[in-house]
Design a protein around this motif. Sequence first.
Motif, PDB file in Angstrom:
ATOM      1  N   THR A  27      70.732  17.960 -41.656  1.00  0.00           N
ATOM      2  CA  THR A  27      72.143  18.355 -41.318  1.00  0.00           C
ATOM      3  C   THR A  27      72.865  18.282 -42.711  1.00  0.00           C
ATOM      4  OG1 THR A  27      72.097  17.343 -39.422  1.00  0.00           O
ATOM      5  CG2 THR A  27      74.122  18.067 -40.194  1.00  0.00           C
ATOM      6  N   ALA A  28      72.665  17.550 -43.769  1.00  0.00           N
ATOM      7  CA  ALA A  28      73.119  17.631 -45.097  1.00  0.00           C
ATOM      8  C   ALA A  28      72.811  18.800 -45.967  1.00  0.00           C
ATOM      9  CB  ALA A  28      72.759  16.136 -45.879  1.00  0.00           C
ATOM     10  N   GLU A  29      71.615  19.022 -45.877  1.00  0.00           N
ATOM     11  CA  GLU A  29      70.831  20.299 -46.391  1.00  0.00           C
ATOM     12  C   GLU A  29      71.664  21.381 -45.991  1.00  0.00           C
ATOM     13  OE1 GLU A  29      66.658  17.702 -46.881  1.00  0.00           O
ATOM     14  OE2 GLU A  29      66.900  19.659 -45.351  1.00  0.00           O
ATOM     15  N   LEU A  30      71.817  21.652 -44.745  1.00  0.00           N
ATOM     16  CA  LEU A  30      72.399  22.917 -44.209  1.00  0.00           C
ATOM     17  C   LEU A  30      74.004  22.869 -44.577  1.00  0.00           C
ATOM     18  CD1 LEU A  30      70.566  22.804 -40.469  1.00  0.00           C
ATOM     19  CD2 LEU A  30      70.393  24.497 -42.176  1.00  0.00           C
ATOM     20  N   TYR A  31      74.507  22.072 -44.485  1.00  0.00           N
ATOM     21  CA  TYR A  31      75.713  21.761 -44.847  1.00  0.00           C
ATOM     22  C   TYR A  31      76.075  22.157 -46.305  1.00  0.00           C
ATOM     23  CZ  TYR A  31      80.648  19.846 -45.907  1.00  0.00           C
ATOM     24  OH  TYR A  31      81.821  19.605 -46.066  1.00  0.00           O
ATOM     25  N   ILE A  32      75.222  21.701 -47.169  1.00  0.00           N
ATOM     26  CA  ILE A  32      75.477  21.867 -48.629  1.00  0.00           C
ATOM     27  C   ILE A  32      75.189  23.451 -48.881  1.00  0.00           C
ATOM     28  CG2 ILE A  32      74.232  21.512 -50.949  1.00  0.00           C
ATOM     29  CD1 ILE A  32      74.297  18.674 -50.153  1.00  0.00           C
ATOM     30  N   GLN A  33      73.982  23.933 -48.180  1.00  0.00           N
ATOM     31  CA  GLN A  33      73.844  25.366 -48.140  1.00  0.00           C
ATOM     32  C   GLN A  33      74.965  26.462 -47.956  1.00  0.00           C
ATOM     33  OE1 GLN A  33      68.943  24.794 -47.550  1.00  0.00           O
ATOM     34  NE2 GLN A  33      70.343  25.802 -46.011  1.00  0.00           N
ATOM     35  N   TRP A  34      75.345  26.008 -46.698  1.00  0.00           N
ATOM     36  CA  TRP A  34      76.141  27.068 -46.196  1.00  0.00           C
ATOM     37  C   TRP A  34      77.772  26.455 -45.562  1.00  0.00           C
ATOM     38  CZ3 TRP A  34      74.022  31.540 -46.008  1.00  0.00           C
ATOM     39  CH2 TRP A  34      72.524  31.598 -45.827  1.00  0.00           C
ATOM     40  N   CYS A  35      78.154  25.498 -45.990  1.00  0.00           N
ATOM     41  CA  CYS A  35      79.553  24.899 -45.314  1.00  0.00           C
ATOM     42  C   CYS A  35      80.148  24.397 -46.131  1.00  0.00           C
ATOM     43  CB  CYS A  35      79.081  24.014 -44.075  1.00  0.00           C
ATOM     44  SG  CYS A  35      78.101  24.749 -42.716  1.00  0.00           S
ATOM     45  N   ASP A  36      79.948  23.790 -47.276  1.00  0.00           N
ATOM     46  CA  ASP A  36      80.921  22.915 -48.102  1.00  0.00           C
ATOM     47  C   ASP A  36      82.043  24.117 -48.676  1.00  0.00           C
ATOM     48  OD1 ASP A  36      82.241  21.255 -49.597  1.00  0.00           O
ATOM     49  OD2 ASP A  36      80.811  21.770 -51.303  1.00  0.00           O
ATOM     50  N   ASP A  37      83.252  24.164 -48.367  1.00  0.00           N
ATOM     51  CA  ASP A  37      84.011  25.145 -48.762  1.00  0.00           C
ATOM     52  C   ASP A  37      84.604  25.026 -50.502  1.00  0.00           C
ATOM     53  OD1 ASP A  37      84.663  26.062 -46.323  1.00  0.00           O
ATOM     54  OD2 ASP A  37      86.067  24.972 -45.762  1.00  0.00           O
ATOM     55  N   ALA A  38      84.317  23.689 -50.811  1.00  0.00           N
ATOM     56  CA  ALA A  38      84.616  23.505 -52.422  1.00  0.00           C
ATOM     57  C   ALA A  38      83.623  24.133 -53.142  1.00  0.00           C
ATOM     58  CB  ALA A  38      84.721  21.929 -52.557  1.00  0.00           C
TER      59      ALA A  38
END
Length: 263
Positions: A124-135
């Motif tokens: 889940t962290a991998e997916l978040y960093i790839q697509w979801c972190d607005d910063a």
Amino acid sequence: MSLAAEAFVSQIAAAEPWPENATLYQPLTEDQILLSDCASSLAVQAYLRMCGLPVQVVCRANAEYMSPSGKIPFIHVGNQVVSELGPIVQFTRAKGHSLSDGLDDVQRAEMKAYMELVNNMLLTAELYIQWCDDATAAEVCMLISRPRYSSPYSWPLSNVLAYQKQWEVRRKMNAIGWGGKTLEQVYEDVSQCCQALSQRLGTQPYFFNKQPTELDALVFGHLFTILTTRLTSTELAERVKSCSNLLSFCKRIEQTYFEDKSS
């Protein structure tokens, strides 16, 4: 998969031996595959090597759309197509190849719990960093995720597919409560996951002492990929590096199952 479907697959799988021409499909290695898919594919490759089952890795631009579940990787064995590590483990077990048969019920339950931890945190962290972190969206998404994911396709399809994928992942993150997390919170989740894995591993060569299980394959796939994938920041890899026994664990599996000993 329903119990009836599992039983049917098991009967078919058990009837045929493992072929020499088994194939694993994944996206293009050089230009397309992303961190999360690379980790999942490496985990399956590690598992099959630990089982002593030969498989040829084939890269296809449309591998995600070829997969019966839409997930990477998937294997083609005889007339069967199976995707993702869990179902692949069940499939090989039906053919008489298992890494966890020596575990008792308590150990098997513990193994499954740690596998859930890896999927719920690291993947889940991998997916978040790839697509979801607005910063870091301008860096990671615009410079890495979108260009790589859509690289085999021409404009405007490339843009459509990249935005569609990002929307799907963000919807998933919102559904599981990760949509409002900050990047630092995600990194902290990764640290806690690594600490839990490090404590369970201890000084053992593998998580259940001297022989690897599917848990070892899954953890190796994700940690090794995090350590060796170039991102816009090294912070994710640094969280893994803080656990020295996990680094030794990755090196051990790489040397045992992936290095060419014929030379």
